[in-house]
Design a protein around this motif. Sequence first.
Motif, PDB file in Angstrom:
ATOM      1  N   ASP A  49       0.835  -1.206   0.000  1.00 47.35           N
ATOM      2  CA  ASP A  49       0.000   0.000   0.000  1.00 47.35           C
ATOM      3  C   ASP A  49       0.868   1.254   0.000  1.00 47.35           C
ATOM      4  O   ASP A  49       0.535   2.255  -0.637  1.00 47.35           O
ATOM      5  CB  ASP A  49      -0.930   0.010   1.209  1.00 47.35           C
ATOM      6  N   ARG A  50       1.980   1.209   0.684  1.00 46.12           N
ATOM      7  CA  ARG A  50       2.897   2.349   0.733  1.00 46.12           C
ATOM      8  C   ARG A  50       3.500   2.617  -0.653  1.00 46.12           C
ATOM      9  O   ARG A  50       3.588   3.760  -1.095  1.00 46.12           O
ATOM     10  CB  ARG A  50       3.998   2.062   1.759  1.00 46.12           C
ATOM     11  N   GLU A  51       3.897   1.561  -1.358  1.00 48.65           N
ATOM     12  CA  GLU A  51       4.468   1.729  -2.696  1.00 48.65           C
ATOM     13  C   GLU A  51       3.426   2.256  -3.678  1.00 48.65           C
ATOM     14  O   GLU A  51       3.740   3.083  -4.532  1.00 48.65           O
ATOM     15  CB  GLU A  51       5.048   0.404  -3.185  1.00 48.65           C
ATOM     16  N   LEU A  52       2.199   1.779  -3.554  1.00 52.40           N
ATOM     17  CA  LEU A  52       1.126   2.299  -4.404  1.00 52.40           C
ATOM     18  C   LEU A  52       0.873   3.784  -4.111  1.00 52.40           C
ATOM     19  O   LEU A  52       0.657   4.570  -5.025  1.00 52.40           O
ATOM     20  CB  LEU A  52      -0.158   1.494  -4.207  1.00 52.40           C
ATOM     21  N   ALA A  53       0.910   4.158  -2.834  1.00 46.78           N
ATOM     22  CA  ALA A  53       0.706   5.559  -2.469  1.00 46.78           C
ATOM     23  C   ALA A  53       1.837   6.426  -3.013  1.00 46.78           C
ATOM     24  O   ALA A  53       1.611   7.582  -3.395  1.00 46.78           O
ATOM     25  CB  ALA A  53       0.610   5.703  -0.948  1.00 46.78           C
ATOM     26  N   ASP A  54       3.049   5.884  -3.071  1.00 47.04           N
ATOM     27  CA  ASP A  54       4.181   6.643  -3.610  1.00 47.04           C
ATOM     28  C   ASP A  54       3.988   7.000  -5.078  1.00 47.04           C
ATOM     29  O   ASP A  54       4.487   8.031  -5.540  1.00 47.04           O
ATOM     30  CB  ASP A  54       5.484   5.854  -3.448  1.00 47.04           C
ATOM     31  N   ILE A  55       3.295   6.148  -5.814  1.00 44.56           N
ATOM     32  CA  ILE A  55       3.058   6.445  -7.227  1.00 44.56           C
ATOM     33  C   ILE A  55       1.675   7.064  -7.450  1.00 44.56           C
ATOM     34  O   ILE A  55       1.228   7.227  -8.582  1.00 44.56           O
ATOM     35  CB  ILE A  55       3.251   5.202  -8.121  1.00 44.56           C
ATOM     36  N   GLY A  56       0.998   7.393  -6.366  1.00 43.23           N
ATOM     37  CA  GLY A  56      -0.277   8.103  -6.458  1.00 43.23           C
ATOM     38  C   GLY A  56      -1.466   7.222  -6.760  1.00 43.23           C
ATOM     39  O   GLY A  56      -2.422   7.665  -7.398  1.00 43.23           O
ATOM     40  N   MET A  57      -1.412   5.996  -6.302  1.00 46.02           N
ATOM     41  CA  MET A  57      -2.515   5.057  -6.560  1.00 46.02           C
ATOM     42  C   MET A  57      -2.996   4.437  -5.265  1.00 46.02           C
ATOM     43  O   MET A  57      -2.315   4.481  -4.248  1.00 46.02           O
ATOM     44  CB  MET A  57      -2.047   3.928  -7.489  1.00 46.02           C
TER      45      MET A  57
END
Length: 72
Positions: A49-57
């Motif tokens: 979830d953190r990696e997805l948030a980093d790319i704005g998703m």
Amino acid sequence: MAAFDTTRTTYGSTGLFGRFGALVAAATGAFAAWNDARVTRNALNGLSDRELADIGMCRGDIDGVATGKTVF
């Protein structure tokens, strides 16, 4: 003297083999698109979830991105 040949088919009309080729090409294209969406979906689902948030998703955006309906 001029002659006009009317025994040939018109240009642009496809015969049986042309239609079959178009069907095979359409099926191949549909399979390639499905496979690309599958690979993209699996890659994005592998992110945290953190990696997805980093790319704005978020997780809810994955299907839209995989099918090309949502572009970020």
